[in-house]
Design a protein around this motif. Structure first.
Motif, PDB file in Angstrom:
ATOM      1  N   THR A   1       0.814  -1.213   0.000  1.00 57.01           N
ATOM      2  CA  THR A   1       0.000   0.000   0.000  1.00 57.01           C
ATOM      3  C   THR A   1       0.849   1.265   0.000  1.00 57.01           C
ATOM      4  N   CYS A   2       2.171   1.113   0.074  1.00 62.00           N
ATOM      5  CA  CYS A   2       3.060   2.276   0.108  1.00 62.00           C
ATOM      6  C   CYS A   2       3.651   2.537  -1.272  1.00 62.00           C
ATOM      7  N   SER A   3       4.182   3.724  -1.438  1.00 62.91           N
ATOM      8  CA  SER A   3       4.879   4.038  -2.683  1.00 62.91           C
ATOM      9  C   SER A   3       6.258   3.394  -2.664  1.00 62.91           C
ATOM     10  N   GLU A   6       8.568   5.356  -0.505  1.00 62.72           N
ATOM     11  CA  GLU A   6       8.389   5.128   0.935  1.00 62.72           C
ATOM     12  C   GLU A   6       8.990   3.792   1.360  1.00 62.72           C
ATOM     13  N   ASP A   7       8.773   2.757   0.562  1.00 60.33           N
ATOM     14  CA  ASP A   7       9.373   1.454   0.878  1.00 60.33           C
ATOM     15  C   ASP A   7      10.891   1.552   0.951  1.00 60.33           C
ATOM     16  N   LEU A   8      11.482   2.190  -0.038  1.00 64.24           N
ATOM     17  CA  LEU A   8      12.936   2.270  -0.094  1.00 64.24           C
ATOM     18  C   LEU A   8      13.510   3.246   0.928  1.00 64.24           C
ATOM     19  N   ALA A   9      12.714   4.217   1.358  1.00 70.42           N
ATOM     20  CA  ALA A   9      13.190   5.179   2.354  1.00 70.42           C
ATOM     21  C   ALA A   9      13.566   4.481   3.655  1.00 70.42           C
ATOM     22  N   TRP A  10      12.926   3.339   3.949  1.00 71.91           N
ATOM     23  CA  TRP A  10      13.152   2.645   5.208  1.00 71.91           C
ATOM     24  C   TRP A  10      14.003   1.387   5.043  1.00 71.91           C
ATOM     25  N   PHE A  18      12.847  -8.832 -10.597  1.00 72.12           N
ATOM     26  CA  PHE A  18      12.944  -7.840 -11.664  1.00 72.12           C
ATOM     27  C   PHE A  18      11.971  -6.724 -11.352  1.00 72.12           C
ATOM     28  N   SER A  19      12.461  -5.524 -11.305  1.00 69.66           N
ATOM     29  CA  SER A  19      11.606  -4.407 -10.959  1.00 69.66           C
ATOM     30  C   SER A  19      12.346  -3.116 -11.227  1.00 69.66           C
ATOM     31  N   THR A  20      11.589  -2.067 -11.491  1.00 74.75           N
ATOM     32  CA  THR A  20      12.229  -0.759 -11.597  1.00 74.75           C
ATOM     33  C   THR A  20      12.832  -0.354 -10.263  1.00 74.75           C
ATOM     34  N   MET A  21      12.390  -1.028  -9.179  1.00 71.24           N
ATOM     35  CA  MET A  21      12.974  -0.730  -7.869  1.00 71.24           C
ATOM     36  C   MET A  21      14.469  -1.020  -7.851  1.00 71.24           C
ATOM     37  N   SER A  22      14.935  -1.887  -8.732  1.00 74.03           N
ATOM     38  CA  SER A  22      16.365  -2.173  -8.783  1.00 74.03           C
ATOM     39  C   SER A  22      17.150  -0.920  -9.140  1.00 74.03           C
ATOM     40  N   ILE A  23      16.580  -0.095  -9.993  1.00 72.00           N
ATOM     41  CA  ILE A  23      17.222   1.175 -10.347  1.00 72.00           C
ATOM     42  C   ILE A  23      17.065   2.162  -9.199  1.00 72.00           C
ATOM     43  N   GLU A  24      15.881   2.193  -8.621  1.00 68.65           N
ATOM     44  CA  GLU A  24      15.600   3.142  -7.552  1.00 68.65           C
ATOM     45  C   GLU A  24      16.394   2.841  -6.288  1.00 68.65           C
ATOM     46  N   ALA A  25      16.810   1.601  -6.125  1.00 68.00           N
ATOM     47  CA  ALA A  25      17.634   1.246  -4.960  1.00 68.00           C
ATOM     48  C   ALA A  25      18.900   2.077  -4.913  1.00 68.00           C
ATOM     49  N   CYS A  26      19.410   2.415  -6.071  1.00 71.50           N
ATOM     50  CA  CYS A  26      20.670   3.150  -6.137  1.00 71.50           C
ATOM     51  C   CYS A  26      20.563   4.507  -5.456  1.00 71.50           C
ATOM     52  N   TYR A  27      19.527   5.277  -5.780  1.00 74.57           N
ATOM     53  CA  TYR A  27      19.439   6.605  -5.178  1.00 74.57           C
ATOM     54  C   TYR A  27      18.839   6.569  -3.795  1.00 74.57           C
ATOM     55  N   ALA A  28      18.233   5.453  -3.416  1.00 76.04           N
ATOM     56  CA  ALA A  28      17.690   5.330  -2.060  1.00 76.04           C
ATOM     57  C   ALA A  28      18.720   4.730  -1.106  1.00 76.04           C
ATOM     58  N   ALA A  97      13.395  11.281  -7.617  1.00 76.40           N
ATOM     59  CA  ALA A  97      12.933  10.198  -6.754  1.00 76.40           C
ATOM     60  C   ALA A  97      13.754  10.155  -5.467  1.00 76.40           C
ATOM     61  N   ALA A  98      15.019  10.470  -5.562  1.00 72.20           N
ATOM     62  CA  ALA A  98      15.859  10.513  -4.365  1.00 72.20           C
ATOM     63  C   ALA A  98      15.329  11.559  -3.393  1.00 72.20           C
ATOM     64  N   ALA A  99      14.949  12.708  -3.916  1.00 78.36           N
ATOM     65  CA  ALA A  99      14.399  13.771  -3.073  1.00 78.36           C
ATOM     66  C   ALA A  99      13.078  13.331  -2.453  1.00 78.36           C
ATOM     67  N   ALA A 100      12.252  12.599  -3.206  1.00 73.12           N
ATOM     68  CA  ALA A 100      10.966  12.122  -2.685  1.00 73.12           C
ATOM     69  C   ALA A 100      11.192  11.144  -1.535  1.00 73.12           C
ATOM     70  N   ALA A 101      12.141  10.231  -1.686  1.00 74.64           N
ATOM     71  CA  ALA A 101      12.429   9.264  -0.631  1.00 74.64           C
ATOM     72  C   ALA A 101      12.952   9.980   0.616  1.00 74.64           C
ATOM     73  N   ALA A 102      13.826  10.974   0.422  1.00 75.70           N
ATOM     74  CA  ALA A 102      14.371  11.724   1.555  1.00 75.70           C
ATOM     75  C   ALA A 102      13.260  12.480   2.286  1.00 75.70           C
ATOM     76  N   LYS A 103      12.338  13.066   1.535  1.00 75.62           N
ATOM     77  CA  LYS A 103      11.228  13.806   2.144  1.00 75.62           C
ATOM     78  C   LYS A 103      10.369  12.879   2.997  1.00 75.62           C
ATOM     79  N   ILE A 104      10.119  11.672   2.496  1.00 77.06           N
ATOM     80  CA  ILE A 104       9.325  10.698   3.258  1.00 77.06           C
ATOM     81  C   ILE A 104      10.036  10.336   4.556  1.00 77.06           C
ATOM     82  N   MET A 105      11.335  10.113   4.479  1.00 75.15           N
ATOM     83  CA  MET A 105      12.091   9.760   5.676  1.00 75.15           C
ATOM     84  C   MET A 105      12.011  10.863   6.718  1.00 75.15           C
TER      85      MET A 105
END
Length: 121
Positions: A1-3, A6-10, A18-28, A97-105
């Protein structure tokens, strides 16, 4: 239910098939482990692995070994720094996206150990 942000922020480690999250992991700032099930794996994943983007686990034993590396904060921080460096070299860092994750944290009151880079056990 989270974005995803938000998942990667924590998270400290991302295990994915396989997921686009693999790319997003880098900036998170999450260490990435590619989970390969049977013969299924994508060309994109293989290409990223070829450039050193994340580690590959093809068995439960290998996954346990990779996760054990992440238990040591110093070793995990080194793995994450390498992941970020590789991500920047490949041009896959998404600053928005990095800024979005930081804001959530920050707004969610992240635990102190997550706010201090690479310190969470």
């Amino acid at each position: 239910t989270c974005s995803v942000a938000e998942d990667l922020a924590w998270a400290n480690v991302l295990v994915t098939v396989f997921s686009t999250m693999s790319i997003e992991a880098c900036y998170a700032e999450c260490f990435l482990i590619w989970l390969v099930v049977g013969d299924f794996f994508t060309e994109v994943g293989e290409e990223l692995l070829r450039y050193g983007y994340g580690h590959k686990a093809t068995s439960s034993e290998q996954l346990a070994k990779e996760l054990e590396l992440c238990r040591d904060p110093a070793k995990r921080s080194h793995l994450i720094l390498n992941l970020i460096k590789t991500g920047r070299t490949l041009g896959i860092i998404n600053e928005n996206a990095a800024a979005a994750a930081a804001k959530i944290m920050i707004s969610g009151g992240a635990p102190a150990e997550k706010q201090i880079p690479y310190a969470r056990p």
